[in-house]
Design a protein around this motif. Structure first.
Motif, PDB file in Angstrom:
ATOM      1  N   GLU A 222       0.663  -1.232  -0.039  1.00  0.00           N
ATOM      2  CA  GLU A 222      -0.149   0.027   0.038  1.00  0.00           C
ATOM      3  C   GLU A 222       0.961   1.230   0.047  1.00  0.00           C
ATOM      4  OE1 GLU A 222      -2.935   0.050   2.943  1.00  0.00           O
ATOM      5  OE2 GLU A 222      -3.042  -2.215   3.145  1.00  0.00           O
ATOM      6  N   TYR A 223       0.595   2.151  -0.881  1.00  0.00           N
ATOM      7  CA  TYR A 223       1.487   3.441  -1.110  1.00  0.00           C
ATOM      8  C   TYR A 223       0.597   4.612  -0.914  1.00  0.00           C
ATOM      9  CZ  TYR A 223       0.230   2.893  -6.031  1.00  0.00           C
ATOM     10  OH  TYR A 223      -0.521   2.524  -7.018  1.00  0.00           O
ATOM     11  N   ASP A 224      -0.772   4.423  -1.240  1.00  0.00           N
ATOM     12  CA  ASP A 224      -1.616   5.683  -1.260  1.00  0.00           C
ATOM     13  C   ASP A 224      -2.253   5.597  -0.096  1.00  0.00           C
ATOM     14  OD1 ASP A 224      -2.905   7.756  -2.249  1.00  0.00           O
ATOM     15  OD2 ASP A 224      -4.485   6.424  -3.489  1.00  0.00           O
ATOM     16  N   ILE A 225      -1.492   6.508   0.818  1.00  0.00           N
ATOM     17  CA  ILE A 225      -1.992   6.675   2.456  1.00  0.00           C
ATOM     18  C   ILE A 225      -2.429   8.213   2.552  1.00  0.00           C
ATOM     19  CG2 ILE A 225      -1.365   6.046   4.711  1.00  0.00           C
ATOM     20  CD1 ILE A 225       0.782   4.099   3.612  1.00  0.00           C
ATOM     21  N   THR A 226      -3.342   8.426   2.928  1.00  0.00           N
ATOM     22  CA  THR A 226      -3.528   9.949   3.274  1.00  0.00           C
ATOM     23  C   THR A 226      -4.390   9.828   4.539  1.00  0.00           C
ATOM     24  OG1 THR A 226      -5.545   9.670   1.985  1.00  0.00           O
ATOM     25  CG2 THR A 226      -3.709  10.588   0.974  1.00  0.00           C
ATOM     26  N   PHE A 227      -4.529  11.272   5.274  1.00  0.00           N
ATOM     27  CA  PHE A 227      -5.180  11.295   6.463  1.00  0.00           C
ATOM     28  C   PHE A 227      -5.661  12.625   6.518  1.00  0.00           C
ATOM     29  CE2 PHE A 227      -1.147   9.082   7.251  1.00  0.00           C
ATOM     30  CZ  PHE A 227      -1.631   7.678   7.724  1.00  0.00           C
ATOM     31  N   ASN A 228      -7.063  12.651   6.925  1.00  0.00           N
ATOM     32  CA  ASN A 228      -7.700  13.925   7.317  1.00  0.00           C
ATOM     33  C   ASN A 228      -7.101  14.793   8.387  1.00  0.00           C
ATOM     34  OD1 ASN A 228      -9.389  13.390   5.078  1.00  0.00           O
ATOM     35  ND2 ASN A 228     -10.728  12.556   6.298  1.00  0.00           N
ATOM     36  N   ASN A 229      -6.642  13.941   9.365  1.00  0.00           N
ATOM     37  CA  ASN A 229      -6.042  14.789  10.655  1.00  0.00           C
ATOM     38  C   ASN A 229      -5.172  13.754  11.059  1.00  0.00           C
ATOM     39  OD1 ASN A 229      -7.592  12.819  12.043  1.00  0.00           O
ATOM     40  ND2 ASN A 229      -9.404  14.095  12.298  1.00  0.00           N
ATOM     41  N   ARG A 230      -4.396  14.226  12.341  1.00  0.00           N
ATOM     42  CA  ARG A 230      -3.332  13.484  13.012  1.00  0.00           C
ATOM     43  C   ARG A 230      -3.674  12.475  13.790  1.00  0.00           C
ATOM     44  NH1 ARG A 230       1.665  15.955  13.430  1.00  0.00           N
ATOM     45  NH2 ARG A 230       1.751  17.776  12.633  1.00  0.00           N
TER      46      ARG A 230
END
Length: 183
Positions: free
Chosen positions: A132-140
């Motif tokens: 998995e390389y597509d890792i995004t977050f909305n907040n910490r």
């Protein structure tokens, strides 16, 4: 400037050179050739890249074959070897055949540098680097992944587990090297 340096002789540019037209045409020719060259990029959101087995993506916990939990025995080696200290683990006793398992297992993905040391040191192959390389977050808070977000079935990381097995068989152990020297 040329008065101080007698070797310097100013060159006179002809009319076309002063217009820079030949250089502009060379640049346009190169651009035109590149239009028909093979394409090496992919249309990322539409076409997903399939990384090879050696790729180190997001670290995940591997589920046991009998699906009764994770393979992890809460030895804590991964948290000790992690350079940015991104892994935190707390062990607890269990009634299963393994004596301990992690009560909490968290990886702070904002700190993780994807070095793979946790994977190398794990005696149970419980933590591996996924593809998995597509890792995004909305907040910490979403970047701190607990067991529920990290646990994956064996089938999902089987390609990586096979690679690790092959890699570890290729790497010689120090005691094997010493025994080969004595013979």
């Amino acid at each position: 400037m040329h008065e101080k340096n007698p070797k310097f002789k100013p060159t006179r540019l002809n009319f076309l050179e002063r217009l820079y037209l030949p250089e502009v045409l060379k640049g346009l020719g190169y651009t035109f050739r590149q239009i028909f060259a093979p394409i090496f990029t992919t249309e990322y959101p539409d076409v997903k890249w399939q990384p090879p087995a050696v790729f180190r993506g997001r670290p995940v916990l591997v589920e046991r074959d009998d699906k009764t939990g994770e393979r992890c025995v809460a030895c804590g080696l991964c948290s000790r070897v992690c350079p940015p200290m991104a892994i935190s683990i707390q062990a607890e006793e269990t009634e299963l055949e393994q004596e301990r398992h992690p009560a909490t297992f968290e990886i702070n993905m904002l700190r993780c540098i994807y070095c793979g040391y946790c994977e190398e040191v794990c005696p149970e192959e419980a933590i591996v680097m996924s593809d998995e390389y597509d890792i995004t977050f909305n907040n910490r808070e979403n970047a701190i992944m607990d067991k529920s977000k990290l646990l994956v079935p064996v089938a999902r990381v089987q390609k990586r587990l096979d690679f690790l097995k092959e890699y570890k068989n290729k790497v010689r152990r120090p005691e094997e090297q010493v025994s080969n020297l004595e013979v």
